[in-house]
Design a protein around this motif. Structure first.
Motif, mmCIF file in Angstrom:
data_model
loop_
_atom_site.group_PDB
_atom_site.id
_atom_site.type_symbol
_atom_site.label_atom_id
_atom_site.label_comp_id
_atom_site.label_asym_id
_atom_site.label_seq_id
_atom_site.Cartn_x
_atom_site.Cartn_y
_atom_site.Cartn_z
ATOM 1 N N LEU A 32 0.795 -1.227 0.000
ATOM 2 C CA LEU A 32 0.000 0.000 0.000
ATOM 3 C C LEU A 32 0.827 1.276 0.000
ATOM 4 O O LEU A 32 0.303 2.351 -0.232
ATOM 5 N N THR A 39 3.190 8.663 -0.535
ATOM 6 C CA THR A 39 2.116 7.748 -0.187
ATOM 7 C C THR A 39 2.334 7.205 1.216
ATOM 8 O O THR A 39 1.398 7.063 1.985
ATOM 9 N N PHE A 40 3.590 6.926 1.527
ATOM 10 C CA PHE A 40 3.898 6.407 2.848
ATOM 11 C C PHE A 40 3.503 7.403 3.938
ATOM 12 O O PHE A 40 2.974 7.016 4.973
ATOM 13 N N GLY A 42 1.049 9.558 3.963
ATOM 14 C CA GLY A 42 -0.393 9.485 4.196
ATOM 15 C C GLY A 42 -0.811 8.161 4.804
ATOM 16 O O GLY A 42 -1.640 8.117 5.712
ATOM 17 N N LEU A 43 -0.206 7.104 4.316
ATOM 18 C CA LEU A 43 -0.538 5.760 4.810
ATOM 19 C C LEU A 43 -0.235 5.649 6.299
ATOM 20 O O LEU A 43 -1.093 5.255 7.104
ATOM 21 N N ARG A 45 0.172 7.979 8.430
ATOM 22 C CA ARG A 45 -0.639 8.863 9.257
ATOM 23 C C ARG A 45 -2.038 8.289 9.470
ATOM 24 O O ARG A 45 -2.562 8.334 10.566
ATOM 25 N N SER A 46 -2.621 7.734 8.405
ATOM 26 C CA SER A 46 -3.990 7.242 8.546
ATOM 27 C C SER A 46 -4.060 6.051 9.493
ATOM 28 O O SER A 46 -5.095 5.796 10.092
ATOM 29 N N ILE A 47 -2.960 5.323 9.629
ATOM 30 C CA ILE A 47 -2.984 4.142 10.495
ATOM 31 C C ILE A 47 -2.489 4.469 11.902
ATOM 32 O O ILE A 47 -3.008 3.938 12.884
ATOM 33 N N GLN B 26 -6.670 7.590 -1.362
ATOM 34 C CA GLN B 26 -5.692 6.628 -0.871
ATOM 35 C C GLN B 26 -6.171 5.992 0.423
ATOM 36 O O GLN B 26 -6.107 4.787 0.607
ATOM 37 N N VAL B 27 -6.679 6.834 1.307
ATOM 38 C CA VAL B 27 -7.037 6.345 2.633
ATOM 39 C C VAL B 27 -8.241 5.394 2.555
ATOM 40 O O VAL B 27 -8.306 4.390 3.256
ATOM 41 N N CYS B 181 -9.256 1.667 13.942
ATOM 42 C CA CYS B 181 -9.742 2.361 12.747
ATOM 43 C C CYS B 181 -8.579 2.875 11.906
ATOM 44 O O CYS B 181 -7.477 3.064 12.388
ATOM 45 N N ILE B 182 -8.890 3.118 10.639
ATOM 46 C CA ILE B 182 -8.038 3.941 9.809
ATOM 47 C C ILE B 182 -8.647 5.330 9.928
ATOM 48 O O ILE B 182 -9.861 5.470 9.953
ATOM 49 N N PHE B 183 -7.804 6.340 10.037
ATOM 50 C CA PHE B 183 -8.331 7.665 10.327
ATOM 51 C C PHE B 183 -8.007 8.651 9.207
ATOM 52 O O PHE B 183 -6.927 8.640 8.643
#
Lengths: 391, 278
Positions: A32, A39-40, A42-43, A45-47, B26-27, B181-183
């Motif tokens: 991913l 991309t990393f 955002g990836l 951060r979202s996780i 992406q998220v 969760c994914i945030f």
């Protein structure tokens, strides 16, 4: 070193859990990150980061971590060998057993680093013979110049800004908790002031009692109702609107409007004072309409909570002496500190919110008041702590 | 990890009616691949709820909505055992009272678990419920299954639904819940993205007018005395009002028609009027 990223974020105050870190590794394994640092960014951060309030910390930490790494500063090229090898390290951790993960959480960084290096060495030695860590060879989601398993396309094409540039923009700076207090955030903090009890009108169906009553009634339905659970908290809010509070009047009025709009309090009383409360409290900010403090105190009791907002900085006589009030025409018979003691006596669950920075709290009156009321800064964190104190 | 994952997961793309930033796309795809709930936060009017519709449309999955209110309980999402109906039926001899299953009504999550294909579940405004609400859902969201206590039947997801949760952050969500969760935080769209968003709602809009509108709109959002900042949906409505009344870019010069569409608070309107005249 990949694991350093995890510890780096933790050191910078982002509460990343091992579970989340493992999720990130899973995501990397599934390709991913698309082998791009952007991309990393955002990836990860979202996780790893679940509160906007921490986004700025993350940006800062990300910058700090990647600034000196060669692959971070070349945004144009999406696939960089260094980045790939860096991401590849992540794979070793996927192989950890639950026991090892538990151990990992207890380890300090130095110890972990040592163990990790040992592991790496071990891995290198066995590499030629085919080993249990990187056994499947050739199917790495990272090592094959943009091959993504599952045909999943993630993120934008290479026209994006580099991750470092994104982090540099620090877009989330003003969402940090230690800086901003907006009405909504205050309301959130105030909501923690609750005590639910069943009182009032019976409006909710009590199923247990209904079944019971119906059975006793030989099957004829007998509906039983009970009052819903409601917040029993009563809040007394006292606010200093004196001259030295002028810079904070916006902040204070936000606190007031948040508390005022939070309709979940059973009772809510907001009053104003100038520098120090004396025998009169005011119902308006301009201190035109007064209400005897005695009367206010007669209406409240130990079931109430009290939050006092003020900088607590004044001339010593304003607090300690009869007639010390700052207002020239006002001759207070009793010193302010006595009134404060009375408030505290009537509403023991009280806290003081000070909009000044804590390192300015050295003045005589501030320290004197601090002895009487636990004092917290008027920030989101401070407010949360004050709420925890009085609830 | 469910073995129901198809090997060729479709990915979420911008639809004809919803413009998603690269970051957001992406998220969503990360959450789809990792099969974890996606938690979306953002200012009101940034399209959090619309995102669920867009994801469902883009992936051609059915959308099941669960609007959370202050009284909503976690149980409501799973199933509801209608005891009163059963009592009533037994009293009047209607229906098959001996079959408890007849009185089990599945909630949104229950429906999604039982659905024949993968669906999108929208848990809208989760922060409106009690503080304990998210914690009460932890197990069900992890295992994607629950047991109906009254009948002992297990409702398990044949296809793990894509769970999208929105929050205005009125309450702090519990850490244990957040960890799973994914945030994503929907940042307020910058002008370039906003241009695309407006184009979806008002195709063929005069470019000069659009630029004027955006300029005024972002200026308004920057005014410190405006407490309730106008959002995307208000901008779209405002442009709609301008277009319908036949106003052009010329009319916007030095004037602010239909200001009430953008500012909903009397105090904000007054503060702005005071500023502009003063």
């Amino acid at each position: 070193m990949f694991v350093e990223f995890f510890f780096h974020l933790r050191r910078r105050g982002i509460p990343v859990s091992t579970t989340e870190f493992l999720t990130l590794l899973e995501a990397l394994e599934k390709g991913l990150s698309a082998a791009s640092l952007t991309t990393f960014y955002g990836l990860a951060r979202s996780i790893l980061v679940k509160r906007v309030e921490h986004f700025d910390l993350y940006d800062g930490a990300f910058l700090e971590f990647f600034e000196d790494r060669p692959f971070a500063l070349r945004p144009g090229s999406e696939i960089e060998d260094e980045l790939l090898s860096w991401l590849q390290e992540a794979r070793f951790f996927r192989e950890l057993t639950p026991e090892q993960i538990a151990a990992l959480e207890r380890l300090d960084l130095e110890e972990l680093r040592r163990q990790f290096e040992e592991r790496l060495q071990e891995q290198d030695e066995r590499h030629d013979g085919g080993n249990r860590w990187i056994g499947t060879g050739g199917t790495s989601p990272f090592g094959h110049s943009g091959y993504h398993p599952g045909g999943i396309r993630v993120g934008g094409p290479g026209k994006n800004r580099s991750a470092v540039q994104i982090a540099q923009a620090r877009r989330f700076r003003n969402l940090r908790t230690d800086r901003v207090l907006d009405t909504r955030q205050i309301a959130v903090a105030l909501r923690k002031l609750r005590r639910l009890e069943r009182r009032g009108r019976a409006e909710e169906l009590d199923l247990e009692a209904t079944v019971d009553a119906t059975a006793r009634n030989f099957g004829d339905i007998d509906l039983i109702f009970r009052p819903p659970r409601e917040n029993q908290v009563r809040l007394l809010l006292l606010m200093d609107v004196g001259g030295s509070m002028n810079p904070y009047s916006e902040l204070t009025s936000r606190l007031f409007s948040a508390a005022h709009r939070a309709r979940h309090f059973r009772r809510f009383e907001a009053l104003y004072f100038h520098n120090c409360p004396y025998e009169t409290l005011y119902t308006d900010m301009y201190r035109q309409k007064g209400k005897p403090t005695e009367e206010v105190l007669a209406e409240v009791d130990s079931r109430w909570c009290c939050l006092i907002v003020g900088d607590a900085a004044m001339a010593p006589e304003e607090l300690m002496q009869p007639g010390g009030s700052i207002s020239y025409y006002h001759l207070n018979a009793e010193p302010g500190i006595d009134w404060l003691r009375r408030i505290k006596g009537q509403v023991p669950r009280a806290a003081w919110l000070n909009p000044d920075r804590p390192d300015w709290w050295g003045s005589y009156t501030t320290r004197k008041i601090g002895e009487l009321f636990p004092m917290f800064p008027l920030t989101l964190d401070g407010l949360s702590e004050a709420v925890a104190e009085v609830r | 990890m469910s073995n129901a994952t198809p090997t060729t997961d479709p990915s979420f793309e911008t639809t004809s009616s919803y413009i998603a930033s690269d970051e957001l796309r992406q998220v969503v795809n990360v959450a789809l691949v990792l099969q974890k709930p996606l938690l979306i936060r953002g200012e009101p009017g940034t399209g959090k709820t619309l995102l669920a519709h867009a994801v469902a449309e883009s992936l051609q999955m059915p959308l099941i909505r669960w609007h959370v209110k202050s009284t909503t309980k976690a149980q409501d999402g799973l199933y509801h055992y209608d005891t009163v109906q059963r009592l009533n039926d037994s009293r009047f001899g209607d229906g098959d009272v001996s079959e408890i299953e007849n009185y089990i009504k599945l909630g949104p999550l229950g429906q999604a678990f039982e659905a024949a294909r993968r669906s999108v579940v929208l848990i809208d405004e989760i922060d409106k419920a009690d503080v304990e609400f998210p914690n009460d859902l932890l197990h069900e969201l992890d295992a994607m299954s629950f047991t109906v206590a009254e009948t002992g039947r297990e409702v398990a997801a044949a296809h793990r639904p894509f769970v999208l949760i929105t929050s205005n952050a009125e309450k702090e969500l519990p850490d244990a819940f957040l960890r799973r969760c994914i945030f994503h935080y929907i940042d307020f769209p910058p002008p370039a993205l906003m241009t695309d968003i407006v184009a979806v709602h008002h195709p063929g809009l005069d470019q000069t007018l659009l630029q004027q509108c955006l300029e005024k709109f972002y200026w308004l959002r920057d005014q410190p005395q405006v407490r309730k900042k106008p959002s995307t949906s208000e901008l779209v409505d405002w442009i709609g009002a301008l277009v319908r009344s036949g106003l052009d870019a010329e009319a916007l010069k030095g004037d602010f028609p239909f200001l009430g569409v953008l500012l909903k608070k009397e105090a904000d309107l007054q503060a702005l009027r005071g500023r502009r005249s003063g």
